[in-house]
Design a protein around this motif. Structure first.
Motif, PDB file in Angstrom:
ATOM      1  N   ALA A 240       1.441  -0.606  -0.024  1.00 45.89           N
ATOM      2  CA  ALA A 240      -0.147  -0.401  -0.153  1.00 45.89           C
ATOM      3  C   ALA A 240       0.528   1.330   0.160  1.00 45.89           C
TER       4      ALA A 240
ATOM      5  N   ALA B 167       0.397   5.506   0.086  1.00 47.83           N
ATOM      6  CA  ALA B 167      -0.675   5.658   1.920  1.00 47.83           C
ATOM      7  C   ALA B 167       0.448   5.857   3.461  1.00 47.83           C
TER       8      ALA B 167
ATOM      9  N   SER C 106      -2.241   2.674   5.276  1.00 47.10           N
ATOM     10  CA  SER C 106      -1.391   1.213   5.406  1.00 47.10           C
ATOM     11  C   SER C 106      -2.735   0.492   6.008  1.00 47.10           C
TER      12      SER C 106
ATOM     13  N   ALA D  37      -4.965  -1.127   5.228  1.00 50.78           N
ATOM     14  CA  ALA D  37      -5.507  -2.425   3.857  1.00 50.78           C
ATOM     15  C   ALA D  37      -4.862  -3.481   4.528  1.00 50.78           C
TER      16      ALA D  37
ATOM     17  N   TYR E 270      -6.752  -8.445  -6.528  1.00 52.39           N
ATOM     18  CA  TYR E 270      -5.148  -7.748  -6.585  1.00 52.39           C
ATOM     19  C   TYR E 270      -4.814  -7.350  -7.572  1.00 52.39           C
TER      20      TYR E 270
ATOM     21  N   LEU F  25      -6.256   2.833  -3.962  1.00 52.39           N
ATOM     22  CA  LEU F  25      -5.824   2.729  -2.576  1.00 52.39           C
ATOM     23  C   LEU F  25      -7.712   2.016  -1.104  1.00 52.39           C
TER      24      LEU F  25
ATOM     25  N   LEU G  43      -8.597  -1.342  -3.160  1.00 47.25           N
ATOM     26  CA  LEU G  43      -7.709  -1.744  -2.416  1.00 47.25           C
ATOM     27  C   LEU G  43      -8.397  -2.669  -1.149  1.00 47.25           C
ATOM     28  N   ILE G  44      -8.451  -1.831  -0.100  1.00 47.34           N
ATOM     29  CA  ILE G  44      -9.255  -1.997   1.061  1.00 47.34           C
ATOM     30  C   ILE G  44     -10.864  -2.450   0.308  1.00 47.34           C
TER      31      ILE G  44
ATOM     32  N   ARG H 222      -9.837  -6.657   0.091  1.00 47.05           N
ATOM     33  CA  ARG H 222      -9.631  -6.687   0.781  1.00 47.05           C
ATOM     34  C   ARG H 222     -10.870  -6.949   2.591  1.00 47.05           C
TER      35      ARG H 222
END
Length: 407
Positions: free
Chosen positions: A44, A50, A55, A58, A100, A106, A109-110, A113
């Motif tokens: 991240a 990040a 981060s 994440a 991914y 970001l 990505l979160i 996750r």
């Protein structure tokens, strides 16, 4: 069906085909989890610049997703069936693993996750519940321990593979491997046969979702012990590398910590579960908690190569072996038809402890320092021994808990 004749007889063999397939499926889940949790904060920062807080989010979004899914998985298994929940969650787990590679922000990505954690929590809960019905009642603790070894292998190999892949080939190679492992987990999950759950025979009609059914009140006390244990060990997971760097200990020794942890934990499976089945819960839980106390104290007071490796062995017994020993307890304090909710409750408390722990300990770190934090956690675990006594130990001292008939 509610007739007694519809209930299958207890299994006689521990190492059955379905037990092995369940462990293999769980192994691939664990490998993906530990491959990603090791590298996600750095990814991240490097990829999306990040901040430390983002981060960390994440990383923890995965745990948050797992916590949410565990709240409902116990009852979802009863309502729509274990196999459907397992296959659906494994498909979602595979999709999230592949996403991914295309997550280009970001926020995305979160979100990935979070979805990944939802799928992991559901699949892991189904497997941990169903496997109790594959274990002979007289070998409950031993079988639970061997099933937990699949997670142990992921704990050791995941971080090592993550370091090697990202250093040599970049982060995309990590995501490709996670996708491949997810495919393997889905294949194993498709062919495994899960025992049907028993339902309360006095309840008419199909199972329904209820708020009271989210948490097992009988399993909650012993699950709170694991919450405390998870909070303590999260200090190792989150801060061991930083502590090693501060003390001038090489990254090789820090990595060797997890290898020693895994080897000792696998060896303990030959002894701990059998002792618990034969001599009762207290005969193993108190010594394991004492090892956990000692492991944290060694980390605090012996910050050297030898100290790290001794602490790894003690924490393998104190946390790793304790995790499956207390899971076995949680499965025996409830009726058979509640094992699903009990298992969900147990891992929910564990996730909360490991998820909240780094935040709380990180806030204390400027005051205590690394050594002071680990020494404080050693004292905290002494308190955990007292909590266990009131949660379960005093009843276990009267006589062994009768194993529940498998689901």
């Amino acid at each position: 069906m509610s007739s007694a004749s519809s209930v299958p007889p207890p299994p006689r063999l521990l190492w059955s085909r379905n037990f092995i397939l369940s462990a293999v499926t769980n192994l691939f889940l664990a490998m993906v989890f530990y491959l990603l949790v090791t590298a996600m904060a750095l990814y991240a920062v490097n990829e999306f610049q990040a901040t430390d807080m983002l981060s960390g989010l994440a990383v923890s979004a995965f745990v948050l997703g797992a916590v949410v899914s565990r709240l409902v998985t116990g009852q979802a298994m009863e309502i729509i069936g274990r196999k459907r929940v397992l296959v659906t969650s494994l498909v979602l787990f595979l999709v999230a693993s592949a996403l991914y590679l295309v997550a280009d922000g970001l926020g995305l990505l979160i979100a990935v996750r979070l979805v990944h954690g939802l799928a992991f929590g559901a699949a892991n809960t189904v497997l941990a519940t169903a496997v109790q019905g594959m274990i002979p009642p007289a070998r409950r603790s031993e079988g639970t321990g061997w099933f937990g070894t699949s997670t142990t292998v992921g704990t050791a190999l995941g971080p090592l593979l993550a370091f090697q892949l990202t250093d040599r080939f970049g982060f995309d190679s990590l995501f490709y491997l996670c996708t491949a492992f997810s495919v393997c987990g889905l294949v194993a999950g498709l062919v495994v046969r899960l025992p049907r759950a028993q339902h309360h025979q006095q309840v008419a009609g199909p199972p329904r979702f209820t708020v009271r059914g989210v948490i097992s009140r009988r399993a909650l006390p012993v699950s709170l012990v694991m919450l405390m244990g998870g909070l303590a060990y999260s200090g190792v997971l989150a801060f061991l590398n930083g502590y090693a760097q501060e003390q001038g200990i090489s990254s090789t020794i820090a990595s060797a910590y997890f290898m020693v942890y895994a080897v000792v934990l696998v060896l303990s499976r030959f002894v701990v579960g059998t002792l618990q089945d034969r001599h009762g819960d207290n005969a193993v839980v108190f010594p394991l908690l004492a090892c956990f106390v000692a492991g944290m104290a060694v980390l605090a007071l012996w910050p050297a190569n030898g100290g790290f490796l001794v602490a790894a062995a003690l924490c393998a017994l104190g946390f790793g072996a304790l995790l499956t020993s207390l899971q076995s307890v949680a499965a025996t304090v409830v009726p058979p038809f509640q094992i699903g909710v009990a298992t969900s409750t147990y891992f929910l408390m564990l996730d909360i402890g490991t998820g909240v722990g780094p935040v709380l300990l990180g806030a204390l770190l400027p005051v205590t320092g690394f050594s002071g934090m680990f020494l404080m956690l050693s004292g905290f675990l002494l308190l955990t021994m007292l909590v266990y006594w009131f949660a379960h130990g005093r009843r276990s001292a009267v006589g062994p808990t009768a194993p529940s008939v498998p689901q």
